[in-house]
Design a protein around this motif. Structure first.
Motif, PDB file in Angstrom:
ATOM      1  N   GLY A   2       0.805  -1.200   0.000  1.00 16.94           N
ATOM      2  CA  GLY A   2       0.000   0.000   0.000  1.00 16.94           C
ATOM      3  C   GLY A   2       0.838   1.250   0.000  1.00 16.94           C
ATOM      4  N   LEU A   3       0.150   2.374  -0.277  1.00 16.77           N
ATOM      5  CA  LEU A   3       0.862   3.648  -0.324  1.00 16.77           C
ATOM      6  C   LEU A   3       1.517   3.957   1.014  1.00 16.77           C
ATOM      7  CD1 LEU A   3       1.453   6.152  -2.040  1.00 16.77           C
ATOM      8  CD2 LEU A   3      -0.661   7.158  -1.183  1.00 16.77           C
ATOM      9  N   LEU A   4       0.830   3.599   2.112  1.00 16.93           N
ATOM     10  CA  LEU A   4       1.372   3.882   3.430  1.00 16.93           C
ATOM     11  C   LEU A   4       2.675   3.142   3.654  1.00 16.93           C
ATOM     12  CD1 LEU A   4       0.953   5.301   6.096  1.00 16.93           C
ATOM     13  CD2 LEU A   4      -0.315   3.300   6.904  1.00 16.93           C
ATOM     14  N   GLN A   5       2.753   1.915   3.110  1.00 19.67           N
ATOM     15  CA  GLN A   5       3.971   1.142   3.283  1.00 19.67           C
ATOM     16  C   GLN A   5       5.130   1.748   2.497  1.00 19.67           C
ATOM     17  OE1 GLN A   5       1.429  -2.471   2.512  1.00 19.67           O
ATOM     18  NE2 GLN A   5       3.145  -3.410   3.562  1.00 19.67           N
ATOM     19  N   ILE A   6       4.802   2.492   1.436  1.00 18.73           N
ATOM     20  CA  ILE A   6       5.856   3.105   0.636  1.00 18.73           C
ATOM     21  C   ILE A   6       6.289   4.436   1.238  1.00 18.73           C
ATOM     22  CG2 ILE A   6       6.400   4.075  -1.625  1.00 18.73           C
ATOM     23  CD1 ILE A   6       4.323   2.123  -2.805  1.00 18.73           C
ATOM     24  N   LEU A   7       5.293   5.265   1.592  1.00 16.81           N
ATOM     25  CA  LEU A   7       5.607   6.606   2.061  1.00 16.81           C
ATOM     26  C   LEU A   7       5.683   6.701   3.570  1.00 16.81           C
ATOM     27  CD1 LEU A   7       3.293   8.686  -0.317  1.00 16.81           C
ATOM     28  CD2 LEU A   7       5.731   8.230  -0.560  1.00 16.81           C
ATOM     29  N   GLY A   8       4.820   5.942   4.250  1.00 17.61           N
ATOM     30  CA  GLY A   8       4.734   6.037   5.695  1.00 17.61           C
ATOM     31  C   GLY A   8       3.957   7.263   6.092  1.00 17.61           C
ATOM     32  N   PRO A   9       3.421   7.274   7.337  1.00 17.93           N
ATOM     33  CA  PRO A   9       2.680   8.437   7.817  1.00 17.93           C
ATOM     34  C   PRO A   9       3.636   9.564   8.189  1.00 17.93           C
ATOM     35  CG  PRO A   9       2.907   6.836   9.557  1.00 17.93           C
ATOM     36  CD  PRO A   9       3.512   6.225   8.341  1.00 17.93           C
ATOM     37  N   VAL A  10       3.079  10.726   8.525  1.00 17.51           N
ATOM     38  CA  VAL A  10       3.899  11.831   8.994  1.00 17.51           C
ATOM     39  C   VAL A  10       4.514  11.443  10.330  1.00 17.51           C
ATOM     40  CG1 VAL A  10       3.887  14.235   9.713  1.00 17.51           C
ATOM     41  CG2 VAL A  10       2.427  13.489   7.823  1.00 17.51           C
ATOM     42  N   MET A  11       5.820  11.456  10.410  1.00 17.94           N
ATOM     43  CA  MET A  11       6.510  11.020  11.623  1.00 17.94           C
ATOM     44  C   MET A  11       7.672  11.939  11.922  1.00 17.94           C
ATOM     45  SD  MET A  11       5.436   8.198  13.165  1.00 17.94           S
ATOM     46  CE  MET A  11       6.950   7.709  13.987  1.00 17.94           C
ATOM     47  N   VAL A  12       8.152  11.898  13.175  1.00 14.13           N
ATOM     48  CA  VAL A  12       9.381  12.588  13.501  1.00 14.13           C
ATOM     49  C   VAL A  12      10.535  11.834  12.862  1.00 14.13           C
ATOM     50  CG1 VAL A  12       8.528  13.490  15.667  1.00 14.13           C
ATOM     51  CG2 VAL A  12       9.663  11.271  15.629  1.00 14.13           C
ATOM     52  N   GLY A  13      11.630  12.544  12.572  1.00 11.37           N
ATOM     53  CA  GLY A  13      12.834  11.890  12.095  1.00 11.37           C
ATOM     54  C   GLY A  13      12.802  11.597  10.603  1.00 11.37           C
ATOM     55  N   PRO A  14      13.961  11.276  10.033  1.00 13.71           N
ATOM     56  CA  PRO A  14      14.084  11.095   8.593  1.00 13.71           C
ATOM     57  C   PRO A  14      13.850   9.673   8.107  1.00 13.71           C
ATOM     58  CG  PRO A  14      16.252  11.107   9.593  1.00 13.71           C
ATOM     59  CD  PRO A  14      15.264  11.313  10.711  1.00 13.71           C
ATOM     60  N   SER A  15      13.663   8.705   8.975  1.00 13.92           N
ATOM     61  CA  SER A  15      13.615   7.317   8.540  1.00 13.92           C
ATOM     62  C   SER A  15      12.454   6.579   9.179  1.00 13.92           C
ATOM     63  CB  SER A  15      14.933   6.621   8.910  1.00 13.92           C
ATOM     64  OG  SER A  15      14.791   5.221   8.836  1.00 13.92           O
ATOM     65  N   SER A  16      11.599   5.951   8.345  1.00 19.92           N
ATOM     66  CA  SER A  16      10.486   5.176   8.909  1.00 19.92           C
ATOM     67  C   SER A  16      11.000   3.971   9.678  1.00 19.92           C
ATOM     68  CB  SER A  16       9.541   4.730   7.792  1.00 19.92           C
ATOM     69  OG  SER A  16      10.219   3.925   6.851  1.00 19.92           O
ATOM     70  N   SER A  17      12.140   3.416   9.268  1.00 26.32           N
ATOM     71  CA  SER A  17      12.695   2.279   9.997  1.00 26.32           C
ATOM     72  C   SER A  17      13.063   2.657  11.425  1.00 26.32           C
ATOM     73  CB  SER A  17      13.946   1.751   9.285  1.00 26.32           C
ATOM     74  OG  SER A  17      13.609   1.192   8.038  1.00 26.32           O
ATOM     75  N   HIS A  18      13.575   3.855  11.576  1.00 26.76           N
ATOM     76  CA  HIS A  18      14.065   4.262  12.896  1.00 26.76           C
ATOM     77  C   HIS A  18      13.025   5.009  13.720  1.00 26.76           C
ATOM     78  CE1 HIS A  18      18.242   4.064  10.868  1.00 26.76           C
ATOM     79  NE2 HIS A  18      17.937   2.910  11.418  1.00 26.76           N
ATOM     80  N   THR A  19      11.901   5.342  13.093  1.00 29.05           N
ATOM     81  CA  THR A  19      10.856   6.053  13.843  1.00 29.05           C
ATOM     82  C   THR A  19       9.548   5.265  13.850  1.00 29.05           C
ATOM     83  OG1 THR A  19      10.414   7.337  11.838  1.00 29.05           O
ATOM     84  CG2 THR A  19      11.811   8.348  13.495  1.00 29.05           C
ATOM     85  N   LEU A  20       8.930   5.080  12.684  1.00 27.47           N
ATOM     86  CA  LEU A  20       7.652   4.372  12.643  1.00 27.47           C
ATOM     87  C   LEU A  20       7.795   2.946  13.181  1.00 27.47           C
ATOM     88  CD1 LEU A  20       4.703   4.142  11.896  1.00 27.47           C
ATOM     89  CD2 LEU A  20       5.380   3.620   9.541  1.00 27.47           C
ATOM     90  N   GLY A  21       8.826   2.249  12.738  1.00 26.94           N
ATOM     91  CA  GLY A  21       9.026   0.878  13.229  1.00 26.94           C
ATOM     92  C   GLY A  21       9.239   0.850  14.730  1.00 26.94           C
ATOM     93  N   ALA A  22      10.069   1.775  15.222  1.00 24.56           N
ATOM     94  CA  ALA A  22      10.314   1.850  16.665  1.00 24.56           C
ATOM     95  C   ALA A  22       9.020   2.138  17.417  1.00 24.56           C
ATOM     96  CB  ALA A  22      11.349   2.938  16.942  1.00 24.56           C
ATOM     97  N   MET A  23       8.233   3.065  16.887  1.00 26.31           N
ATOM     98  CA  MET A  23       6.977   3.427  17.553  1.00 26.31           C
ATOM     99  C   MET A  23       6.020   2.242  17.575  1.00 26.31           C
ATOM    100  SD  MET A  23       4.562   6.701  16.718  1.00 26.31           S
ATOM    101  CE  MET A  23       3.056   7.025  17.654  1.00 26.31           C
ATOM    102  N   ARG A  24       5.970   1.468  16.501  1.00 27.62           N
ATOM    103  CA  ARG A  24       5.059   0.315  16.453  1.00 27.62           C
ATOM    104  C   ARG A  24       5.481  -0.768  17.459  1.00 27.62           C
ATOM    105  NH1 ARG A  24       4.097  -2.560  11.483  1.00 27.62           N
ATOM    106  NH2 ARG A  24       2.040  -3.002  12.347  1.00 27.62           N
ATOM    107  N   ILE A  25       6.767  -0.986  17.617  1.00 30.57           N
ATOM    108  CA  ILE A  25       7.220  -1.969  18.619  1.00 30.57           C
ATOM    109  C   ILE A  25       6.771  -1.530  20.015  1.00 30.57           C
ATOM    110  CG2 ILE A  25       9.245  -2.990  19.727  1.00 30.57           C
ATOM    111  CD1 ILE A  25      10.683  -2.651  16.963  1.00 30.57           C
ATOM    112  N   ALA A  26       6.957  -0.246  20.311  1.00 28.93           N
ATOM    113  CA  ALA A  26       6.542   0.256  21.624  1.00 28.93           C
ATOM    114  C   ALA A  26       5.024   0.217  21.783  1.00 28.93           C
ATOM    115  CB  ALA A  26       7.066   1.680  21.819  1.00 28.93           C
ATOM    116  N   LYS A  27       4.301   0.479  20.708  1.00 25.28           N
ATOM    117  CA  LYS A  27       2.838   0.388  20.773  1.00 25.28           C
ATOM    118  C   LYS A  27       2.390  -1.043  21.060  1.00 25.28           C
ATOM    119  CE  LYS A  27       0.328   3.973  18.224  1.00 25.28           C
ATOM    120  NZ  LYS A  27      -0.845   4.042  19.072  1.00 25.28           N
ATOM    121  N   PHE A  28       3.101  -2.020  20.494  1.00 23.08           N
ATOM    122  CA  PHE A  28       2.774  -3.420  20.784  1.00 23.08           C
ATOM    123  C   PHE A  28       2.882  -3.662  22.291  1.00 23.08           C
ATOM    124  CE2 PHE A  28       3.603  -7.891  21.405  1.00 23.08           C
ATOM    125  CZ  PHE A  28       2.801  -8.533  20.467  1.00 23.08           C
TER     126      PHE A  28
END
Length: 219
Positions: A2-28
């Motif tokens: 999906g588009l979200l997987q390509i672009l990612g949502p608006v997040m802090v920081g320059p990298s979805s791996s280092h921000t969105l992924g980190a946030m999702r682990i903590a949300k779990f």
């Protein structure tokens, strides 16, 4: 994809791996206990350790524990928000061994109980939960997940599964303490069809947790 997987949502920081992924682990982790932990300690490994400050990884982890939305503009203020509500939190850099470079181990206390969850961010916001209380697993959070601390005795698993009326996508089971006869059972389900009261009332169940799947990645 999906588009979200390509672009990612608006997040802090320059990298979805280092921000969105980190946030999702903590949300779990947050969903695991359905509440704010009494205290949380993050052990950062590899690239997560290197990018903790510059890419906003620490802020993203705290935002996940606070259960902020992925596009919440307050993510950048997560330190302040955590301190305002009195959350005890800390960070540590450590070598966790032969694991993915973007790995964090989250140690937390809640209601007198202690748990550890280890996860990695594999790119584009996708994650893998690799350990729950030292039990190896490989959860992508695309399924509803039951985590049960149960008595390690014959037919315990059969009795637990008798409470589930859904297809089981994956199941992980491991004895964690032979002397105390304790084991951890992790069950990924295609549907949230299980009898909560029946599970709670089983005499072989010590602790019960349910983590509803995260719809962010379009699953």
């Amino acid at each position: 994809m999906g588009l979200l997987q390509i672009l990612g949502p608006v997040m802090v920081g320059p990298s979805s791996s280092h921000t969105l992924g980190a946030m999702r682990i903590a949300k779990f982790v947050r969903k695991f206990i359905s509440n704010l932990p009494d205290e949380v300690h993050f052990v950062l490994h590899g690239s997560f350790a290197m990018t903790a400050e510059g890419h906003g990884t620490k802020k993203a982890l705290l935002a996940g524990i606070l259960d902020l939305d992925y596009d919440d503009e307050r993510i950048a203020q997560s330190y302040t928000l955590a301190k305002q509500i009195g959350l005890k939190f800390s960070f540590e850099v450590a070598d966790l061994g032969d694991v993915h470079p973007n790995t964090v181990r989250v140690k937390f206390h809640h209601n007198g109980l202690y748990h550890e969850i280890e996860g990695c961010s594999i790119g584009g916001g996708a994650i893998r939960i690799k350990k729950i209380d030292d039990v190896d697993c490989d959860l992508n959070w695309n399924y509803d997940t039951l985590i049960i601390i149960n008595k390690d005795e014959p037919k315990a698993l059969m009795r637990i599964l008798s409470c589930v009326d859904a297809n089981i996508a994956n199941l992980y089971l491991r004895r964690i303490n032979m002397l105390q006869q304790r084991a951890v059972t992790i069950i990924e389900l295609d549907e949230s069809k299980f009898n909560v009261e029946k599970i709670r009332n089983l005499d072989v169940v010590f602790e019960y947790y349910f983590v509803p799947k995260d719809h962010l990645m379009g699953s």
